[in-house]
Design an enzyme around this catalytic site. Structure first.
Site, PDB file in Angstrom:
ATOM      1  N   TYR A  15       8.526  12.469   1.611  1.00 37.77           N
ATOM      2  CA  TYR A  15       8.683  11.037   1.889  1.00 37.77           C
ATOM      3  C   TYR A  15       7.713  10.118   1.150  1.00 37.77           C
ATOM      4  CZ  TYR A  15      11.387  13.196   5.521  1.00 37.77           C
ATOM      5  OH  TYR A  15      12.303  13.967   6.175  1.00 37.77           O
ATOM      6  N   ASP A  17       7.368   9.323  -2.103  1.00 36.23           N
ATOM      7  CA  ASP A  17       7.912   8.446  -3.157  1.00 36.23           C
ATOM      8  C   ASP A  17       8.527   7.197  -2.532  1.00 36.23           C
ATOM      9  OD1 ASP A  17       7.629  10.647  -5.240  1.00 36.23           O
ATOM     10  OD2 ASP A  17       9.010  11.575  -3.824  1.00 36.23           O
ATOM     11  N   TYR A 193       1.796  20.063   5.457  1.00 32.83           N
ATOM     12  CA  TYR A 193       2.747  21.044   4.928  1.00 32.83           C
ATOM     13  C   TYR A 193       2.474  22.362   5.658  1.00 32.83           C
ATOM     14  CZ  TYR A 193       2.517  17.469   1.271  1.00 32.83           C
ATOM     15  OH  TYR A 193       2.508  16.273   0.601  1.00 32.83           O
ATOM     16  N   GLN A 255       7.791   3.597   9.737  1.00 34.58           N
ATOM     17  CA  GLN A 255       6.469   3.511   9.102  1.00 34.58           C
ATOM     18  C   GLN A 255       5.439   2.721   9.920  1.00 34.58           C
ATOM     19  OE1 GLN A 255       6.792   2.035   5.083  1.00 34.58           O
ATOM     20  NE2 GLN A 255       6.048   3.947   4.222  1.00 34.58           N
ATOM     21  N   GLY A 272      -0.082  14.398   1.451  1.00 36.22           N
ATOM     22  CA  GLY A 272       0.542  13.640   0.363  1.00 36.22           C
ATOM     23  C   GLY A 272      -0.282  12.460  -0.111  1.00 36.22           C
ATOM     24  N   GLU A 273       0.340  11.287  -0.065  1.00 37.40           N
ATOM     25  CA  GLU A 273      -0.312  10.105  -0.629  1.00 37.40           C
ATOM     26  C   GLU A 273      -0.351   8.940   0.361  1.00 37.40           C
ATOM     27  OE1 GLU A 273       0.534   9.275  -4.692  1.00 37.40           O
ATOM     28  OE2 GLU A 273       0.367   7.121  -4.426  1.00 37.40           O
ATOM     29  N   ASP A 274       0.810   8.563   0.877  1.00 40.46           N
ATOM     30  CA  ASP A 274       0.841   7.339   1.688  1.00 40.46           C
ATOM     31  C   ASP A 274       0.201   7.534   3.068  1.00 40.46           C
ATOM     32  OD1 ASP A 274       1.666   4.555   1.884  1.00 40.46           O
ATOM     33  OD2 ASP A 274       3.043   5.243   3.434  1.00 40.46           O
ATOM     34  N   SER A 275       0.499   8.639   3.739  1.00 42.03           N
ATOM     35  CA  SER A 275      -0.115   8.859   5.064  1.00 42.03           C
ATOM     36  C   SER A 275      -1.627   9.029   4.903  1.00 42.03           C
ATOM     37  CB  SER A 275       0.499  10.073   5.767  1.00 42.03           C
ATOM     38  OG  SER A 275       0.331  11.243   5.012  1.00 42.03           O
TER      39      SER A 275
HETATM   40  O1  TRH Z   1       5.862  13.232   2.601  1.00 43.86           O
HETATM   41  P1  TRH Z   1       4.712  13.447   1.713  1.00 43.86           P
HETATM   42  O2  TRH Z   1       4.254  14.804   1.562  1.00 43.86           O
HETATM   43  O3  TRH Z   1       5.090  12.842   0.352  1.00 43.86           O
HETATM   44  C1  TRH Z   1       4.726  13.061  -0.958  1.00 43.86           C
HETATM   45  C2  TRH Z   1       5.859  13.599  -1.742  1.00 43.86           C
HETATM   46  O4  TRH Z   1       5.905  14.983  -1.581  1.00 43.86           O
HETATM   47  C3  TRH Z   1       5.697  13.248  -3.169  1.00 43.86           C
HETATM   48  O5  TRH Z   1       6.660  13.853  -3.973  1.00 43.86           O
HETATM   49  C4  TRH Z   1       4.316  13.628  -3.598  1.00 43.86           C
HETATM   50  O6  TRH Z   1       4.166  13.285  -4.880  1.00 43.86           O
HETATM   51  C5  TRH Z   1       3.343  12.894  -2.741  1.00 43.86           C
HETATM   52  O7  TRH Z   1       3.506  13.307  -1.394  1.00 43.86           O
HETATM   53  C6  TRH Z   1       1.923  13.089  -3.152  1.00 43.86           C
HETATM   54  O8  TRH Z   1       3.449  12.554   2.228  1.00 43.86           O
HETATM   55  P2  TRH Z   1       3.163  10.992   2.231  1.00 43.86           P
HETATM   56  O9  TRH Z   1       2.875  10.505   0.860  1.00 43.86           O
HETATM   57  O10 TRH Z   1       2.117  10.811   3.213  1.00 43.86           O
HETATM   58  O11 TRH Z   1       4.486  10.309   2.738  1.00 43.86           O
HETATM   59  C7  TRH Z   1       4.921  10.346   4.048  1.00 43.86           C
HETATM   60  C8  TRH Z   1       5.535   9.027   4.442  1.00 43.86           C
HETATM   61  O12 TRH Z   1       6.199   9.158   5.689  1.00 43.86           O
HETATM   62  C9  TRH Z   1       4.496   7.917   4.618  1.00 43.86           C
HETATM   63  O13 TRH Z   1       5.006   6.698   4.103  1.00 43.86           O
HETATM   64  C10 TRH Z   1       4.343   7.818   6.118  1.00 43.86           C
HETATM   65  C11 TRH Z   1       5.736   8.144   6.567  1.00 43.86           C
HETATM   66  N1  TRH Z   1       5.887   8.613   7.934  1.00 43.86           N
HETATM   67  C12 TRH Z   1       6.621   7.836   8.814  1.00 43.86           C
HETATM   68  O14 TRH Z   1       7.088   6.749   8.454  1.00 43.86           O
HETATM   69  N2  TRH Z   1       6.812   8.296  10.064  1.00 43.86           N
HETATM   70  C13 TRH Z   1       6.305   9.479  10.520  1.00 43.86           C
HETATM   71  O15 TRH Z   1       6.523   9.848  11.690  1.00 43.86           O
HETATM   72  C14 TRH Z   1       5.528  10.252   9.604  1.00 43.86           C
HETATM   73  C15 TRH Z   1       4.940  11.554  10.076  1.00 43.86           C
HETATM   74  C16 TRH Z   1       5.359   9.798   8.322  1.00 43.86           C
END
Ligand code: TRH
Length: 377
Positions: A15, A17, A193, A255, A272-275
């Protein structure tokens, strides 16, 4: 006159990207004179973070952003003033032709992955490839001066502080998720993960003298949790108690609610990145499960961030936090490191807020993008 922006996002996996591009698109329309189209190839992934998404719509408006389904068959579209290819995604050839055909050449940026490595500041803003006469530039988010900064909406920290100072608001929010925190328990969220080190961490929390209430949004870590609990099924809402540890499975929330979850917890495991960035804005200690890359290049990124983040910590707190993060990312035993983190808890908690404030003193990513465009025209 508002500038038009096109943001292109291919959902590679998970999620992050869509999480990053959706957040950026919303902020650009909310805080800057921008009209934004967000092109996304996978609306189902998008729907998880934003339940009001209409997964079959070719075009739709969401919170002031025009969300366009980026389908395999590209329809002729005029190019925008600013074009962002997120995470090096490949734009449709016809769209690049449209960029080159514009009377006023657009600004074309590649929004890169977040890294704390020093070289990112050196590469930020440098020219990349060209399509005809249209030049593409690297745009690096980051934690240090000279980078594009981090996504942070206006008023985010004030909103977070109000929420954290309001026990009733927190209780109501958690109740809405079906959570009634165990009295006196440490509240922890777990978004990660698959991880071989998880069982040892859960063992340590179960054996602790202080209770822990662990909130696990549904996702890739659940099978590991289920295995440790020794149960056949673990669905949303399930609550399992093992000695001092209560484990509860949460739904994947929108989000904004995920932010509130992070703000409610004493400690957040993110990935990941955003969380990862959102947990920093929560001002609470965190544990990062970094996205694995080929040849272990992610480990350099992990170390680069640890170097920055642990600056100013006592030797003991630094060793505790670094030890925990390294063990987690290697799938190793967490027990001793978790104990060490607990021994340094007040310092790590104070440090998390200080780090948050330091990062918030820099310009945010949306603002640096807009400034980059203004300097360029
Ligand atoms: O999901 P991630 O592991 O995402 C990524 C992708 O794998 C991508 O390809 C990779 O390059 C990158 O990591 C580094 O983790 P991330 O980035 O934290 O994204 C998760 C998103 O989901 C973030 O915007 C928060 C959101 N989220 C919700 O909206 N609700 C929820 O309940 C949770 C657990 C997360």
């Amino acid at each position: 006159m508002k500038a038009t922006w096109d943001i292109f996002c291919t959902v590679v996996d998970n999620y992050g990207d869509i999480g990053v591009t959706w957040r950026l698109a919303r902020q650009l329309v909310a805080e800057h004179p921008c009209t934004v189209r967000l092109w996304v190839d996978d609306l189902r992934a998008f729907e998880r973070l934003c339940p009001s998404i209409e997964v079959n719509a070719a075009r739709q408006w969401q919170q002031g952003v025009e969300v366009c389904h980026w389908s395999a068959e590209w329809q002729t579209t005029a190019a925008a003033d600013v074009v962002i290819a997120a995470f090096a995604c490949q734009l449709p050839t016809a769209y690049m032709e449209a960029m080159a055909a514009r009377e006023k050449t657009p600004l074309w940026l590649n929004l890169d992955y977040l890294s704390a490595e020093d070289w990112t500041a050196g590469c930020h803003g440098l020219p990349s490839v060209k399509h005809q006469h249209v030049q593409k530039y690297f745009f690096f988010p980051g934690f240090q001066a000279g980078t594009g900064g981090l996504l942070r909406e206006a008023g985010l920290l004030a909103q977070r502080r109000l929420f954290q100072q309001n026990p009733l608001a927190q209780r109501e929010f958690l109740q809405g998720l079906g959570v009634a925190p165990t009295a006196g328990a440490r509240l922890i969220s777990l978004f990660a993960y698959e991880n071989a080190g998880l069982a040892s961490w859960l063992d340590a929390m179960a054996a602790d003298s202080k209770p822990t209430h662990l909130l696990v949004p549904e996702g890739r870590i659940l099978p590991d949790v289920q295995r440790w609990l020794g149960v056949d099924e673990l669905s949303v809402g399930a609550v399992q108690v093992r000695d001092a540890l209560t484990v509860q499975v949460l739904p994947f929330v929108r989000q904004d609610d995920y932010d509130r979850l992070l703000w409610s917890c004493d400690f957040n495991a993110v990935r990941g990145e955003d969380s990862f960035v959102r947990a920093q804005w929560a001002g609470r200690p965190l544990l990062w499960h970094i996205y694995q890359q080929e040849d272990d290049v992610h480990l350099d990124k992990l170390e680069a961030f640890l170097t920055l983040y642990t600056e100013g910590l006592s030797a003991s707190a630094k060793a505790a936090l670094s030890g925990l993060w390294r063990a987690w990312n290697a799938g190793q035993d967490m027990a001793g490191h978790w104990l060490a983190v607990q021994e340094n808890w007040p310092e790590l908690t104070e440090h998390a807020e200080a780090w948050c404030l330091e990062q918030a003193s820099r310009a945010d990513l949306a603002a640096t993008l807009v400034q980059f465009y203004l300097n360029w025209i």
